[in-house]
Design a protein around this motif. Structure first.
Motif, mmCIF file in Angstrom:
data_model
loop_
_atom_site.group_PDB
_atom_site.id
_atom_site.type_symbol
_atom_site.label_atom_id
_atom_site.label_comp_id
_atom_site.label_asym_id
_atom_site.label_seq_id
_atom_site.Cartn_x
_atom_site.Cartn_y
_atom_site.Cartn_z
ATOM 1 N N ILE A 169 40.937 33.225 39.423
ATOM 2 C CA ILE A 169 40.235 34.252 38.649
ATOM 3 C C ILE A 169 40.458 35.623 39.283
ATOM 4 N N ARG A 170 40.409 35.636 40.605
ATOM 5 C CA ARG A 170 40.663 36.903 41.298
ATOM 6 C C ARG A 170 42.050 37.445 40.992
ATOM 7 N N ALA A 171 43.027 36.541 41.017
ATOM 8 C CA ALA A 171 44.406 36.956 40.742
ATOM 9 C C ALA A 171 44.525 37.487 39.319
ATOM 10 N N ALA A 172 43.893 36.776 38.383
ATOM 11 C CA ALA A 172 44.024 37.138 36.970
ATOM 12 C C ALA A 172 43.382 38.491 36.678
ATOM 13 N N SER A 173 42.363 38.833 37.462
ATOM 14 C CA SER A 173 41.641 40.063 37.139
ATOM 15 C C SER A 173 42.215 41.294 37.847
ATOM 16 N N LEU A 174 43.327 41.107 38.542
ATOM 17 C CA LEU A 174 43.946 42.269 39.192
ATOM 18 C C LEU A 174 44.464 43.250 38.142
ATOM 19 N N ASP A 175 44.317 44.545 38.440
ATOM 20 C CA ASP A 175 44.833 45.582 37.550
ATOM 21 C C ASP A 175 46.332 45.736 37.824
ATOM 22 N N PRO A 176 47.164 45.652 36.783
ATOM 23 C CA PRO A 176 48.619 45.688 37.028
ATOM 24 C C PRO A 176 49.081 46.958 37.733
ATOM 25 N N VAL A 177 48.497 48.100 37.378
ATOM 26 C CA VAL A 177 48.924 49.365 37.988
ATOM 27 C C VAL A 177 48.642 49.350 39.488
ATOM 28 N N GLU A 178 47.410 48.933 39.823
ATOM 29 C CA GLU A 178 47.023 48.845 41.244
ATOM 30 C C GLU A 178 47.901 47.834 41.971
ATOM 31 N N ALA A 179 48.110 46.678 41.328
ATOM 32 C CA ALA A 179 48.845 45.589 41.967
ATOM 33 C C ALA A 179 50.290 45.994 42.262
ATOM 34 N N LEU A 180 50.911 46.744 41.345
ATOM 35 C CA LEU A 180 52.295 47.162 41.555
ATOM 36 C C LEU A 180 52.407 48.171 42.690
ATOM 37 N N ARG A 181 51.349 48.943 42.882
ATOM 38 C CA ARG A 181 51.350 49.961 43.941
ATOM 39 C C ARG A 181 51.000 49.403 45.305
ATOM 40 N N TYR A 182 50.480 48.132 45.316
ATOM 41 C CA TYR A 182 49.942 47.545 46.544
ATOM 42 C C TYR A 182 51.018 47.444 47.623
#
Lengths: 410, 225
Positions: A396-409
């Motif tokens: 659930i945590r993985a699914a709720s990640l924001d794509p923009v934030e995740a790509l910048r991580y």
């Protein structure tokens, strides 16, 4: 379906990239699942062995004897509360009782002698039907017959330990004389061996000791020696093991009636002993199963821990997958499947390991090789459940990640 | 002909604790099919936010965004992955290839989410890789490829699902200038084949490849030529 297969492929891929970590993660599940398998198998073997042993006593067996009240100030009534006439009455009136035998015993410190050899024995004075009731089979010779009882013949049938001690197990003992309490008895038969690994003390007041140390003689001899028509206890068999408890009640009722309530009676049935043995084995199995589930829980926490770490490590991957079209549900399924695959692999390895350990344990102890399939299936499904439960939160945590934030991580 | 992208008065506000950052304040744009556009601006100008909105990675707080006539700003969040999958091809500065997957498997990823069958995936991914000149590299892992080759794999991945626009965010930022030229050459070629390309860049020199330059500053379009 397509995506699902892809999820499984990705799961194996990410498992294989860090083999040591994956193995350590699985370890908890492996131990837990193999314990479940072993517990199941040991429980089943235990039951089988206990049952086989109890069967040698005769599963329909029952015992009735007087209850010896010990109340202060109350004078003990004499007698055992059971007489020869009672036995006859039971034969005639108790419809559920198949066979019945009066029993008189000499249990403490009795020795048998043959030439220069001695053997510690238990003397049991019984009737002709006793062999059938007690599932006592003969190795050689014959059992008691009606004439032996009627004419109080000084004959005996000896247990296999007695045969070993007095005759080295080699000599033909038939028609040889042995001495018990300075009286001579002619040996007419030798009983087959009965194994008593599990239950040494069954029977009236837990006191049928080693069945192989028995010497069986006509009960009329003991009655004559003791100058009585009483019998110590009754051993009987019901028509089926389900009727045993009711048959016992019939006998007790009849005895109480015939003696006008002067005595109270106690009883035991083999059925009770079977249930008792089953209860003990079940309790032990539950204790072991509880221990196994603790390690399953620990295993599940291990998976949850590693999945959470994995998701942090793979934040960019999650971001990318979302950017190129993965929905939340795709990501959720991907990581849930991964957790289930880890857990299930652990489960399958655990089942294999459990079978191997069970095999070794059972073969080393010369027990039959038995696996409990119920527990195998249970272990399999439990490992799936562990995967789902431990994977759902990280997924659930993985699914709720924001794509923009995740790509910048970073 | 109707424009492929129509943006009207878009605002995007980020809240960072107490402070509210106005990343975009009233941007309006219209982009024709087949255009090759570069978006420029200093960091903090809002060009990344604009890219994210055009790429349907996020939605504006107000204003409308029509992609091929479809009002994206009114779609539910759950519909966005589908739009991204079918209509957008992303190319990133850091390539964002999955390190454990071979080149062709990386290219296949969008097709998995599009629901293609295995055979079709393989065929389409192979064609996409061939079109960027990586026919011989399909089973290489990303770390066995040069930076330029990795970015070409990423381009193949962006192309494989036949998107209506390609969004390239600083695609040459991690490459030396020669390799950068190579990549820009590919974009030029793709544009000549009719692809609509939006390029975010710092480098003045790349704007020579593009037909239109949009300059952003403080969340507003300051130049559009």
């Amino acid at each position: 379906m397509n995506r699902f297969l892809e999820c499984i492929r990705i799961a194996f891929l990410s498992m294989s990239t860090n083999k040591l970590r994956t193995t350590l993660t699985m370890l908890g599940v492996i131990i837990g699942v193999s314990s479940v398998v072993i517990v199941g198998a040991v429980g089943k073997v235990g039951k089988k062995l206990v049952f086989e042993e109890l069967e040698t006593f005769g599963l329909t067996n029952l015992w009735v004897y007087r209850q010896w009240e010990e109340k202060p100030g109350k004078v003990e009534k004499h007698g055992t509360g059971i007489t020869n006439d009672d036995i006859e009455a039971i034969r005639e009136q108790c419809s559920l009782v198949n066979l019945v035998s009066p029993c008189l015993g000499k249990w403490g410190g009795v020795w048998a002698k043959y030439k220069t050899k001695y053997a510690k024995i238990i003397v049991e004075g019984v009737d002709v039907d006793y062999a059938k009731i007690d599932n006592a089979y003969l190795e050689i010779g014959r059992f008691l017959i009606t004439d032996d009882i009627e004419y109080r013949r000084n004959i005996c049938i000896i247990g296999s330990d007695v045969y070993q001690k007095l005759f080295n197990g080699k000599e033909d003992p038939i028609n040889l004389q042995i001495y018990i309490e300075n009286k001579s008895y002619t040996v007419v038969g030798v009983l087959k061996r009965k194994d008593r690994n599990f239950i040494e003390n069954l029977g009236p007041k837990g006191s049928i000791p080693n069945a192989n140390e028995r010497v069986i003689i006509p009960y009329t001899i003991i009655q004559h020696q003791e100058n009585t028509k009483d019998v110590h206890y009754i051993q009987a068999s019901a028509y089926s093991k389900d009727m045993a408890n009711e048959a016992t009640e019939q006998i007790k009722k009849l005895l109480t009636k015939r003696h006008k309530g002067q005595y109270t009676y106690e009883s035991e049935t083999m059925q009770e002993h079977i249930e008792f043995a089953n209860t003990i084995i079940n309790i032990l199995a539950w204790i072991a199963l509880t221990a196994a589930s603790v390690s399953l829980i620990v295993g599940g926490i291990g998976i949850m821990n590693i999945m959470t770490t994995t998701i942090v490590e793979r934040t960019k991957e999650i971001g990318l997958r979302k950017a190129i079209g993965a929905g939340d549900i795709d990501i959720l399924v991907q990581f849930l499947v991964e957790a289930i695959v880890i857990s299930l692999c652990g489960g399958i390895i655990g089942i294999g390991l459990g079978i191997i350990i069970t095999f070794i344990l059972e073969v080393l102890n010369k027990y039959p090789f038995i696996i409990s399939f119920v527990y195998l299936v249970l272990a399999f499904f439990v490992s799936i459940v562990v995967g789902v439960i431990s994977g759902i939160y990280p997924a659930i945590r993985a699914a709720s990640l924001d794509p923009v934030e995740a790509l910048r991580y970073e | 002909m109707k424009p492929i992208i129509e943006i009207q008065g878009i605002h995007k506000i980020y809240s960072l604790g107490e402070t509210r950052i106005h990343a975009l304040s009233g941007v309006s744009l219209s982009i024709k099919r087949g255009a090759f556009i570069s978006i420029m601006g200093p960091s903090g100008s809002g060009k990344s936010t604009l890219m994210n909105i055009i790429g349907c990675l996020t939605t504006p707080n107000s204003g409308t965004y029509l992609l091929e006539g479809e009002n994206i700003s009114q779609l539910p969040y759950s519909a966005l992955p589908y739009i991204r999958n079918k209509k957008i091809g992303f190319i990133f500065q850091q390539f964002h290839l999955l390190p454990k997957l071979s080149a062709i498997c990386n290219v296949k990823l969008p097709l998995i989410y599009a629901g293609y069958k295995f055979r079709e995936r393989h065929l389409l991914a192979y064609e996409a890789l061939a079109s960027v000149g990586l026919k011989d590299r399909i089973s290489h892992l990303p770390n066995q490829l040069s930076g330029g080759e990795q970015q070409r794999v990423a381009i193949a991945r962006a192309l494989v699902n036949q998107p209506v626009i390609i969004l390239a965010d600083e695609p040459t930022g991690n490459l030396d200038s020669n390799t950068g030229k190579e990549i820009m050459g590919i974009f030029k070629l793709l544009n000549q084949q009719g692809k609509t390309i939006i390029l975010v860049t710092h480098e003045e020199s790349w704007t020579a490849y593009t037909s239109r330059i949009i300059k952003l500053k403080d969340g507003k379009v300051v130049e559009d030529e």
